[in-house]
Design an enzyme around this catalytic site. Structure first.
Site, PDB file in Angstrom:
ATOM      1  N   ARG A   1       7.813 -34.219 -28.725  1.00  0.00           N
ATOM      2  CA  ARG A   1       6.699 -33.264 -28.650  1.00  0.00           C
ATOM      3  C   ARG A   1       5.540 -33.790 -29.496  1.00  0.00           C
ATOM      4  NH1 ARG A   1       9.419 -28.328 -29.965  1.00  0.00           N
ATOM      5  NH2 ARG A   1       9.882 -28.215 -27.748  1.00  0.00           N
TER       6      ARG A   1
ATOM      7  N   ASN B   1      11.889 -26.617 -39.001  1.00  0.00           N
ATOM      8  CA  ASN B   1      12.645 -27.633 -38.276  1.00  0.00           C
ATOM      9  C   ASN B   1      13.498 -28.416 -39.255  1.00  0.00           C
ATOM     10  OD1 ASN B   1      11.300 -27.541 -35.523  1.00  0.00           O
ATOM     11  ND2 ASN B   1       9.523 -27.881 -36.839  1.00  0.00           N
TER      12      ASN B   1
ATOM     13  N   ASP C   1      17.099 -30.571 -34.059  1.00  0.00           N
ATOM     14  CA  ASP C   1      17.452 -29.381 -33.276  1.00  0.00           C
ATOM     15  C   ASP C   1      17.676 -28.114 -34.078  1.00  0.00           C
ATOM     16  OD1 ASP C   1      17.448 -30.885 -30.807  1.00  0.00           O
ATOM     17  OD2 ASP C   1      19.397 -31.653 -31.428  1.00  0.00           O
TER      18      ASP C   1
ATOM     19  N   ASP D   1      17.076 -25.144 -36.307  1.00  0.00           N
ATOM     20  CA  ASP D   1      15.839 -24.500 -36.730  1.00  0.00           C
ATOM     21  C   ASP D   1      16.184 -23.222 -37.470  1.00  0.00           C
ATOM     22  OD1 ASP D   1      14.031 -26.321 -35.258  1.00  0.00           O
ATOM     23  OD2 ASP D   1      14.882 -25.369 -33.486  1.00  0.00           O
TER      24      ASP D   1
END
Length: 176
Positions: A23, A87, A105, A107
């Protein structure tokens, strides 16, 4: 640090453990930057996903990255208070005009009343198997979840009552 001067716009790039770009946040304004810590802000910034889809963030956000800790924190200013999205990630590096980190991954979503929810454990377990995370990495990541939650309970760092508001006020001076 060169490229991290206050007022300068940078990108934020999130990768996965296998090296693939995950991202990209197109524009974040540096509020404070060094080789150890970056505090930035953005509002309605373009985000591009690995599959090419794009979207705009909905509200102003203050971003906190550290070169020592295996997490980063985004404080989102909403009408009903500050929400935090954390995160679990590698410590950041800054290169080629971008803050870069590996997203692992896991969070933690923290609500204005400082309650929280751990998210995406299933996704973490799947990627841990697919990308064969070493056991030492798994231990580091879970230790940093605990460390992050300690910060939340203590209202330390980006969770301190004035942190997001003070940095947001500075961000507004760069936008005018």
């Amino acid at each position: 640090m060169d490229g991290l001067q206050p007022g300068k716009n940078i990108q934020i790039q999130s990768y996965k453990h296998n090296g693939r770009l995950h991202r990209v946040w197109d524009t974040t304004t540096v509020l404070k930057g060094s080789s150890h810590r970056v505090i930035g802000a953005n509002d309605k910034t373009l985000v591009t996903e690995s599959d090419g889809r794009t979207w705009l963030t909905r509200e102003p956000a203050i971003c906190f990255f550290h070169a020592k800790y295996w997490f980063n924190v985004i404080g989102m200013l909403r009408d009903d208070g500050i929400y935090y999205y954390c995160n679990i990630s590698s410590p950041f590096v800054f290169e080629d005009g971008a803050v870069k980190y590996i997203d692992y991954d896991l969070d933690v979503k923290v609500f204005p009343d400082m309650t929280y929810t751990l998210l995406d454990e299933d996704e973490y377990d799947l990627h841990k198997k697919i990308m064969t995370y070493p056991k030492v990495l798994d231990k580091i990541l879970w230790n940093n979840v605990e460390y992050l939650l300690h910060w939340v309970h203590q209202r330390k760092g980006p969770f301190s009552p004035e942190f997001v508001d003070q940095w947001y006020e500075l961000y507004l001076t760069y936008r005018s």
